[in-house]
Design a protein around this motif. Sequence first.
Motif, PDB file in Angstrom:
ATOM      1  N   THR A  23      76.367  20.719  35.322  1.00  0.00           N
ATOM      2  CA  THR A  23      76.918  19.519  34.461  1.00  0.00           C
ATOM      3  C   THR A  23      78.206  19.294  35.040  1.00  0.00           C
ATOM      4  O   THR A  23      78.659  19.835  36.147  1.00  0.00           O
ATOM      5  CB  THR A  23      77.048  20.271  32.866  1.00  0.00           C
ATOM      6  OG1 THR A  23      77.956  21.147  32.936  1.00  0.00           O
ATOM      7  CG2 THR A  23      75.772  20.546  32.424  1.00  0.00           C
ATOM      8  N   ARG A  24      79.168  18.344  34.232  1.00  0.00           N
ATOM      9  CA  ARG A  24      80.484  17.859  34.727  1.00  0.00           C
ATOM     10  C   ARG A  24      81.359  19.079  34.739  1.00  0.00           C
ATOM     11  O   ARG A  24      82.346  19.261  35.390  1.00  0.00           O
ATOM     12  CB  ARG A  24      80.927  16.955  33.671  1.00  0.00           C
ATOM     13  CG  ARG A  24      80.112  15.560  33.907  1.00  0.00           C
ATOM     14  CD  ARG A  24      80.809  14.399  32.816  1.00  0.00           C
ATOM     15  NE  ARG A  24      80.096  13.421  32.838  1.00  0.00           N
ATOM     16  CZ  ARG A  24      79.080  12.840  32.269  1.00  0.00           C
ATOM     17  NH1 ARG A  24      78.404  13.695  31.775  1.00  0.00           N
ATOM     18  NH2 ARG A  24      78.600  11.651  32.500  1.00  0.00           N
ATOM     19  N   SER A  25      80.617  20.109  34.042  1.00  0.00           N
ATOM     20  CA  SER A  25      81.963  21.269  33.972  1.00  0.00           C
ATOM     21  C   SER A  25      82.004  22.045  35.573  1.00  0.00           C
ATOM     22  O   SER A  25      82.889  22.640  35.644  1.00  0.00           O
ATOM     23  CB  SER A  25      81.692  22.256  32.944  1.00  0.00           C
ATOM     24  OG  SER A  25      80.305  22.779  33.079  1.00  0.00           O
TER      25      SER A  25
ATOM     26  N   MET B  59      75.266  15.873  41.762  1.00  0.00           N
ATOM     27  CA  MET B  59      74.226  15.754  40.614  1.00  0.00           C
ATOM     28  C   MET B  59      73.458  14.341  41.146  1.00  0.00           C
ATOM     29  O   MET B  59      72.516  14.356  40.962  1.00  0.00           O
ATOM     30  CB  MET B  59      75.227  15.239  39.372  1.00  0.00           C
ATOM     31  CG  MET B  59      76.115  16.537  38.911  1.00  0.00           C
ATOM     32  SD  MET B  59      75.318  17.891  38.147  1.00  0.00           S
ATOM     33  CE  MET B  59      74.954  17.034  36.654  1.00  0.00           C
ATOM     34  N   ALA B  60      73.957  13.332  41.665  1.00  0.00           N
ATOM     35  CA  ALA B  60      73.263  12.151  41.793  1.00  0.00           C
ATOM     36  C   ALA B  60      72.206  12.379  42.751  1.00  0.00           C
ATOM     37  O   ALA B  60      71.199  11.691  42.688  1.00  0.00           O
ATOM     38  CB  ALA B  60      74.412  11.267  42.270  1.00  0.00           C
ATOM     39  N   ARG B  61      72.280  13.192  43.941  1.00  0.00           N
ATOM     40  CA  ARG B  61      71.426  13.545  44.896  1.00  0.00           C
ATOM     41  C   ARG B  61      70.097  14.035  44.279  1.00  0.00           C
ATOM     42  O   ARG B  61      69.081  13.946  45.034  1.00  0.00           O
ATOM     43  CB  ARG B  61      71.817  14.727  45.970  1.00  0.00           C
ATOM     44  CG  ARG B  61      72.886  14.064  46.936  1.00  0.00           C
ATOM     45  CD  ARG B  61      73.845  15.093  47.561  1.00  0.00           C
ATOM     46  NE  ARG B  61      72.709  15.820  48.505  1.00  0.00           N
ATOM     47  CZ  ARG B  61      72.032  17.002  48.434  1.00  0.00           C
ATOM     48  NH1 ARG B  61      72.206  17.847  47.473  1.00  0.00           N
ATOM     49  NH2 ARG B  61      71.459  17.464  49.495  1.00  0.00           N
TER      50      ARG B  61
ATOM     51  N   HIS C   5      88.905   9.306  39.138  1.00  0.00           N
ATOM     52  CA  HIS C   5      88.216   8.890  38.082  1.00  0.00           C
ATOM     53  C   HIS C   5      86.813   8.083  38.366  1.00  0.00           C
ATOM     54  O   HIS C   5      86.093   7.859  37.521  1.00  0.00           O
ATOM     55  CB  HIS C   5      89.187   7.719  37.391  1.00  0.00           C
ATOM     56  CG  HIS C   5      90.208   8.773  36.739  1.00  0.00           C
ATOM     57  ND1 HIS C   5      89.949   9.437  35.444  1.00  0.00           N
ATOM     58  CD2 HIS C   5      91.550   8.678  37.100  1.00  0.00           C
ATOM     59  CE1 HIS C   5      91.243   9.958  35.259  1.00  0.00           C
ATOM     60  NE2 HIS C   5      91.971   9.721  36.167  1.00  0.00           N
ATOM     61  N   PHE C   6      86.702   7.718  39.742  1.00  0.00           N
ATOM     62  CA  PHE C   6      85.623   6.918  40.182  1.00  0.00           C
ATOM     63  C   PHE C   6      84.345   7.931  40.060  1.00  0.00           C
ATOM     64  O   PHE C   6      83.076   7.605  39.786  1.00  0.00           O
ATOM     65  CB  PHE C   6      85.517   6.683  41.585  1.00  0.00           C
ATOM     66  CG  PHE C   6      84.312   5.805  42.175  1.00  0.00           C
ATOM     67  CD1 PHE C   6      83.926   4.702  41.447  1.00  0.00           C
ATOM     68  CD2 PHE C   6      83.254   6.453  42.914  1.00  0.00           C
ATOM     69  CE1 PHE C   6      83.037   3.817  41.952  1.00  0.00           C
ATOM     70  CE2 PHE C   6      82.378   5.792  43.217  1.00  0.00           C
ATOM     71  CZ  PHE C   6      81.879   4.469  42.885  1.00  0.00           C
ATOM     72  N   ALA C   7      84.613   9.199  40.220  1.00  0.00           N
ATOM     73  CA  ALA C   7      83.556  10.335  39.911  1.00  0.00           C
ATOM     74  C   ALA C   7      82.729  10.062  38.545  1.00  0.00           C
ATOM     75  O   ALA C   7      81.624  10.330  38.352  1.00  0.00           O
ATOM     76  CB  ALA C   7      84.263  11.619  39.855  1.00  0.00           C
ATOM     77  N   GLU C   8      83.586   9.720  37.327  1.00  0.00           N
ATOM     78  CA  GLU C   8      83.034   9.658  36.006  1.00  0.00           C
ATOM     79  C   GLU C   8      81.997   8.481  36.196  1.00  0.00           C
ATOM     80  O   GLU C   8      80.788   8.458  35.422  1.00  0.00           O
ATOM     81  CB  GLU C   8      83.869   9.454  35.041  1.00  0.00           C
ATOM     82  CG  GLU C   8      83.168   9.538  33.770  1.00  0.00           C
ATOM     83  CD  GLU C   8      82.472  10.935  33.460  1.00  0.00           C
ATOM     84  OE1 GLU C   8      81.762  11.007  32.686  1.00  0.00           O
ATOM     85  OE2 GLU C   8      83.062  11.733  34.163  1.00  0.00           O
ATOM     86  N   THR C   9      82.166   7.364  37.009  1.00  0.00           N
ATOM     87  CA  THR C   9      81.134   6.246  37.405  1.00  0.00           C
ATOM     88  C   THR C   9      79.913   6.625  37.751  1.00  0.00           C
ATOM     89  O   THR C   9      78.923   6.184  37.364  1.00  0.00           O
ATOM     90  CB  THR C   9      81.957   4.967  38.130  1.00  0.00           C
ATOM     91  OG1 THR C   9      83.026   4.730  37.330  1.00  0.00           O
ATOM     92  CG2 THR C   9      81.008   3.885  38.367  1.00  0.00           C
ATOM     93  N   VAL C  10      80.190   7.429  38.744  1.00  0.00           N
ATOM     94  CA  VAL C  10      78.741   8.040  39.190  1.00  0.00           C
ATOM     95  C   VAL C  10      78.028   8.888  38.163  1.00  0.00           C
ATOM     96  O   VAL C  10      77.001   8.763  37.943  1.00  0.00           O
ATOM     97  CB  VAL C  10      79.160   8.824  40.476  1.00  0.00           C
ATOM     98  CG1 VAL C  10      77.734   9.485  41.110  1.00  0.00           C
ATOM     99  CG2 VAL C  10      79.794   8.081  41.510  1.00  0.00           C
ATOM    100  N   SER C  11      78.773   9.703  37.639  1.00  0.00           N
ATOM    101  CA  SER C  11      78.280  10.623  36.911  1.00  0.00           C
ATOM    102  C   SER C  11      77.420  10.061  35.460  1.00  0.00           C
ATOM    103  O   SER C  11      76.328  10.587  35.083  1.00  0.00           O
ATOM    104  CB  SER C  11      79.186  11.570  36.248  1.00  0.00           C
ATOM    105  OG  SER C  11      79.888  12.507  37.287  1.00  0.00           O
ATOM    106  N   GLN C  12      78.155   8.989  35.004  1.00  0.00           N
ATOM    107  CA  GLN C  12      77.507   8.044  33.880  1.00  0.00           C
ATOM    108  C   GLN C  12      75.716   8.091  34.073  1.00  0.00           C
ATOM    109  O   GLN C  12      74.864   8.068  33.350  1.00  0.00           O
ATOM    110  CB  GLN C  12      78.110   7.156  33.285  1.00  0.00           C
ATOM    111  CG  GLN C  12      78.038   5.874  34.366  1.00  0.00           C
ATOM    112  CD  GLN C  12      78.922   4.987  33.768  1.00  0.00           C
ATOM    113  OE1 GLN C  12      79.043   4.706  32.437  1.00  0.00           O
ATOM    114  NE2 GLN C  12      79.633   3.972  34.619  1.00  0.00           N
ATOM    115  N   HIS C  13      75.843   7.512  35.538  1.00  0.00           N
ATOM    116  CA  HIS C  13      74.313   6.976  35.787  1.00  0.00           C
ATOM    117  C   HIS C  13      73.407   8.290  35.933  1.00  0.00           C
ATOM    118  O   HIS C  13      72.240   8.438  35.709  1.00  0.00           O
ATOM    119  CB  HIS C  13      74.264   6.118  37.113  1.00  0.00           C
ATOM    120  CG  HIS C  13      75.149   4.948  36.944  1.00  0.00           C
ATOM    121  ND1 HIS C  13      75.052   4.100  35.990  1.00  0.00           N
ATOM    122  CD2 HIS C  13      76.363   4.596  37.831  1.00  0.00           C
ATOM    123  CE1 HIS C  13      76.041   3.097  36.058  1.00  0.00           C
ATOM    124  NE2 HIS C  13      76.637   3.455  37.059  1.00  0.00           N
ATOM    125  N   SER C  14      73.995   9.429  36.601  1.00  0.00           N
ATOM    126  CA  SER C  14      73.137  10.596  36.841  1.00  0.00           C
ATOM    127  C   SER C  14      72.851  11.306  35.491  1.00  0.00           C
ATOM    128  O   SER C  14      71.844  11.711  35.069  1.00  0.00           O
ATOM    129  CB  SER C  14      74.195  11.484  37.471  1.00  0.00           C
ATOM    130  OG  SER C  14      74.319  11.196  39.029  1.00  0.00           O
TER     131      SER C  14
END
Length: 221
Positions: free
Chosen positions: A10-12, A173-175, A97-106
């Motif tokens: 997870t994000r943690s 995560m996205a992979r 902070h762009f990391a969160e843009t990727v993570s929301q889609h994952s």
Amino acid sequence: MITLHHCPQTRSMRTLWLLHEMELDFQIRMHAFDKSLRAPDYLVLSPAGRVPALEIDGERMFETGAITQYLCERYSPERLGRPMGAPDRMAWLVWVHFAETVSQHSAALTQQHVALREDHMRSPIVMKLEAARIAKCYDAIEARLSTPVENRDYLLTSGFSAADISVGQAVYMARHFVRLDDHPSLAEWYDRITERASFVKSLPETGGIYEREFYPPWPVE
């Protein structure tokens, strides 16, 4: 003492990787990825019932971007962070902070593929849209990494930083949903940063959210 509240994959994981990279003394409180995160005692730490939550000096933090900024400013402003006035400060903030843009889609795809167990509950349209959005995020990272400047081994010209950790974990995560095959510079960068011992230490020893290496957009099987 620093205590990280963590669920594998997870994000943690982003905070865990950062703490290992900093070589700080900390302890981990493991949580299941389930309704127990909505328990009243945990909501005191993280009001939205999510990980990570970080306990430090009698205070608590949530939101990975805020945690990353705080830890870097306090413990590693020059190596993993970029202090105010540094040439790469603006870029560091953008990519952290762009990391969160990727993570929301994952996260949306994790809900579709993992949390919703039955096919009739899932939406092929949502799956395809969110996978396409991850690919667009890959495009942005690819453009950054393929810029013809000196020493573009990392997101910042000045070298490895928490920006690579934040975005790298989001790509990890996205992979599970969108492969890196069409983004060669991104793939090379990802291989480079995930060779680090701190990344390996942040991987789950057992278990995790994902039951397979890759989930195609549709059909599920």
